[in-house]
Write a protein that holds these residues in place. Structure first.
Motif, mmCIF file in Angstrom:
data_model
loop_
_atom_site.group_PDB
_atom_site.id
_atom_site.type_symbol
_atom_site.label_atom_id
_atom_site.label_comp_id
_atom_site.label_asym_id
_atom_site.label_seq_id
_atom_site.Cartn_x
_atom_site.Cartn_y
_atom_site.Cartn_z
ATOM 1 N N GLY A 536 2.818 -1.832 -4.288
ATOM 2 C CA GLY A 536 2.410 -2.151 -2.924
ATOM 3 C C GLY A 536 2.369 -0.965 -1.984
ATOM 4 O O GLY A 536 2.159 -1.142 -0.772
ATOM 5 N N SER A 537 2.565 0.261 -2.482
ATOM 6 C CA SER A 537 2.528 1.442 -1.616
ATOM 7 C C SER A 537 1.135 1.616 -1.023
ATOM 8 O O SER A 537 0.121 1.288 -1.662
ATOM 9 C CB SER A 537 2.919 2.690 -2.402
ATOM 10 N N PHE A 538 1.064 2.167 0.194
ATOM 11 C CA PHE A 538 -0.244 2.369 0.822
ATOM 12 C C PHE A 538 -0.153 3.452 1.889
ATOM 13 O O PHE A 538 0.925 3.787 2.395
ATOM 14 C CB PHE A 538 -0.759 1.069 1.445
ATOM 15 N N LEU A 539 -1.311 3.990 2.233
ATOM 16 C CA LEU A 539 -1.491 4.866 3.389
ATOM 17 C C LEU A 539 -2.707 4.364 4.143
ATOM 18 O O LEU A 539 -3.787 4.226 3.556
ATOM 19 C CB LEU A 539 -1.705 6.317 2.965
ATOM 20 N N LYS A 540 -2.551 4.084 5.435
ATOM 21 C CA LYS A 540 -3.651 3.572 6.255
ATOM 22 C C LYS A 540 -4.039 4.583 7.330
ATOM 23 O O LYS A 540 -3.166 5.154 7.998
ATOM 24 C CB LYS A 540 -3.245 2.253 6.931
ATOM 25 N N PHE A 541 -5.335 4.790 7.458
ATOM 26 C CA PHE A 541 -5.877 5.535 8.596
ATOM 27 C C PHE A 541 -6.126 4.491 9.668
ATOM 28 O O PHE A 541 -7.150 3.845 9.703
ATOM 29 C CB PHE A 541 -7.168 6.244 8.197
#
Length: 614
Positions: A536-541
């Motif tokens: 479930g890891s993420f990076l959002k702009f």
């Protein structure tokens, strides 16, 4: 209809809501009186009102395209409600400064009362779908009506002392006593103290010659907060009621005569009390290099004692609503750090950069015998999470998949497993007893991240400005429960995932996607297993904004103080390995990180705006 799936057509869903109406009125008001006396005292009283009214209409068409609903008659319902919340607050403030001492003292009380009533009715089998004919009297079958009322109150007394000596040594002390009608007489009141200490080191004499340190403060705090969330006002009472279907009885033996009876509808618990959130931290704040660099570092610990959660009871208890009780203690701890720098590259060009990171370790500290309870669930998969002493809150609990069975011989040589067969899941025999049983379930992952982080970037050039926001999460898992709908035929007949193009067959054994077949059992999607667990890891702009501020000289000629024009893009991209729509999920206090088909919050948007002041 009968040969189609259970999912509705999206266009039909829009059409079927055309006759639905919802109206909501909200009125807010506040009045206060304040008086200053004896130079240092201020007394204030205020009364606030929040009044609400709501009216709703809903019509359900017969779903001819739905396998389960194509024979269900249409139905119509109406409901109306009103409510109000009143808040009466009284405070007495004292402020004084003498020599190097600065003292502020607050004493107060607050009473909050919330009340409301609602009424609703419904009927089925209407002769027309036309909105003009939708009144309850035109329904010919299944009349139903109900009403409800609610009231709850909260009364608090509180005091706060703020003291500083030479603005270098800081002390804050708060105490409050809260009483809630949501709890029984013996557990109604709670006392919640807190205090904080601060030392502004940069103001000490031995720091005067260190010019690159503008401000340096060491701080710490400890406090207890009370929570009554998730507790219904009637939780303390055992209630009785029922309707025609479950509480009316033919006592006389005549088929035309039934008498009203009662069944237990709620199991009360008068021993439920305040949930205590115990929060402590220690850290420092620094401003350096002529106020260009800021650093904040903090170690925190948060414990929740007496977690409020619905009591798990066996099915033999009956269908009454189970009470909310204080079921256990949990603990969060970690580090929180942020650093920021702002500067100028030239007279017209400036920049700002900041980042923050929060580490996170979560544990269940105490739960009454047997030391765990289950939470969350889905039809077919059963329970999804376990809260167990020594483990993370909302840990995912199920069977660990070793591989897919590739032959009958492999099935025969493996531990005995219900529903085992070629192309189905082969589970790990955790306890080594030669059979796959519920005792072989294990923790498959946790929705709690190792850390979360964010980055903010800013740039200014003359009257132009641009800013960007990134944030993300690392180390958490997600239960993709949507896979139970899209990757298996046994439970739901609907459109399926492209994953099934790589499903197991005797010719395609190098895959993790099980065989396509009807029916559900333990070895397919009949229980939670690691097939549903994803990274479930993420990076959002999250945001990119470009703005321009018009010159004040130009605006003053037309009587305007300020105008800023901006263009903003939101949710520009998400970097993640999660295959669902959005890895950022919510949930309750004991079951979260589960994707049931949640509506995504990462849809891209473009905003244009003008902000003006006169």
């Amino acid at each position: 209809g009968p040969d189609l799936g259970s999912n509705q057509n999206p266009v039909a869903m829009q059409y079927r809501t055309v006759n639905n109406r919802s109206k909501y009125w909200n009125i807010l008001g506040n009045a206060y009186a304040e008086v200053d006396f004896l130079n240092n005292f201020t007394a204030r009283t205020s009364i606030g009102i929040n009044a609400t009214n709501a009216y709703n209409q809903g019509f359900n068409f017969t779903q001819y395209d739905n396998k389960q609903g194509n024979n269900t008659p249409n139905n119509y319902s109406e409901s109306s409600s009103f409510g109000s919340t009143s808040t009466w607050t009284n405070t007495l403030n004292y402020r004084n400064s003498f020599r190097k001492h600065n003292v502020k003292f607050l004493l107060g009380s607050e009473a909050i009362k919330s009340t409301g009533r609602s009424v609703s009715g419904s009927r089925t089998n209407f002769f027309s779908n036309d909105y003009n004919y939708l009144v309850l009297g035109n329904g010919t079958e299944s009349p139903s009506n109900s009403s409800s009322g609610n009231i709850n109150t909260l009364f608090s007394v509180f005091a706060r002392l703020d003291y500083s000596f030479s603005d270098k040594y800081l002390l804050g002390v708060t105490a409050r006593r809260d009483g809630s009608s949501r709890f029984g007489p013996d557990k109604r009141y709670g006392i919640f103290p807190s205090f904080s200490l601060g030392w502004r080191i940069s103001d000490e004499d031995f720091m005067k010659n260190i010019s690159w340190i503008n401000d340096l403060k060491l701080r710490g705090s400890y406090g207890i907060l009370g929570s009554q969330s998730n507790v219904d006002p009637s939780n303390q009472f055992s209630l009785y009621g029922g309707g025609y279907g479950n509480a009316y009885y033919d006592i006389t033996g005549s088929s035309n005569s039934v008498q009203q009876g009662f069944i237990q509808t709620r199991i009360g618990n008068s021993n439920t009390g305040w949930e205590q959130n115990i929060i402590s931290n220690v850290g420092f704040d620094a401003t350096l290099l002529n106020n260009r660099l800021t650093i904040n570092i903090e170690y925190y610990k948060k414990s929740v004692n007496g977690l409020l959660f619905t009591q798990p009871l066996p099915a033999t208890v009956g269908g009454a609503t189970y009470p909310v009780i204080n079921i256990g203690d949990i603990q969060n701890k970690g580090f929180d750090a942020s650093i920021g720098y702002n500067g100028r590259l030239s007279k017209d060009l400036g920049f700002a950069v900041s980042t923050n990171i929060t580490s996170y370790k979560n544990l269940v500290v105490n739960i009454p015998n047997p030391g765990y309870f289950y939470a969350g669930g889905l039809q077919g998969l059963g329970t999804i999470t376990i809260n167990e002493v020594g483990k993370p809150v909302s840990a995912f609990y199920g069977y660990d998949i070793l591989s897919l069975f590739n032959s009958d011989a492999e099935v025969a040589s493996s531990p005995k497993q219900s529903g085992a067969g070629p192309g189905r899941f082969k589970y790990c025999d955790v306890n080594g007893d030669g059979a796959i049983t519920p005792s072989d379930r294990t923790i498959l992952g946790s929705p709690n991240p190792d850390f979360t982080y964010g980055v903010n970037l800013g740039l200014t050039y003359k009257r132009f400005d641009i800013s960007a926001i990134f944030y993300g999460s690392k180390g958490n898992e997600i239960v993709n429960a949507v896979r139970s709908y899209l990757n298996f035929w046994g439970g739901y007949v609907n459109n399926k995932s492209n994953d099934l193009l790589n499903a197991w067959t005797p010719q395609n054994t190098n895959t993790t996607v099980p065989i396509i077949e009807n029916g559900v059992n333990l070895s397919t999607a009949g229980a939670l297993n690691s097939y549903f667990i994803e990274n479930g890891s993420f990076l959002k702009f999250k945001s990119l904004m470009l703005g321009y501020t018009i010159s004040e000289t130009v605006l003053k000629k037309v009587g305007i103080n300020n105008i800023r024009i901006y263009l903003q893009g939101t949710n520009l991209f998400t970097l993640t390995k999660y295959t669902g729509l959005d890895p950022e999920l919510g949930g309750g206090s004991s079951a979260f990180g589960i994707d049931y088909g949640n509506y995504p919050s990462n849809e891209m948007g473009i905003l244009f705006g003008i902000r003006a002041s006169f």
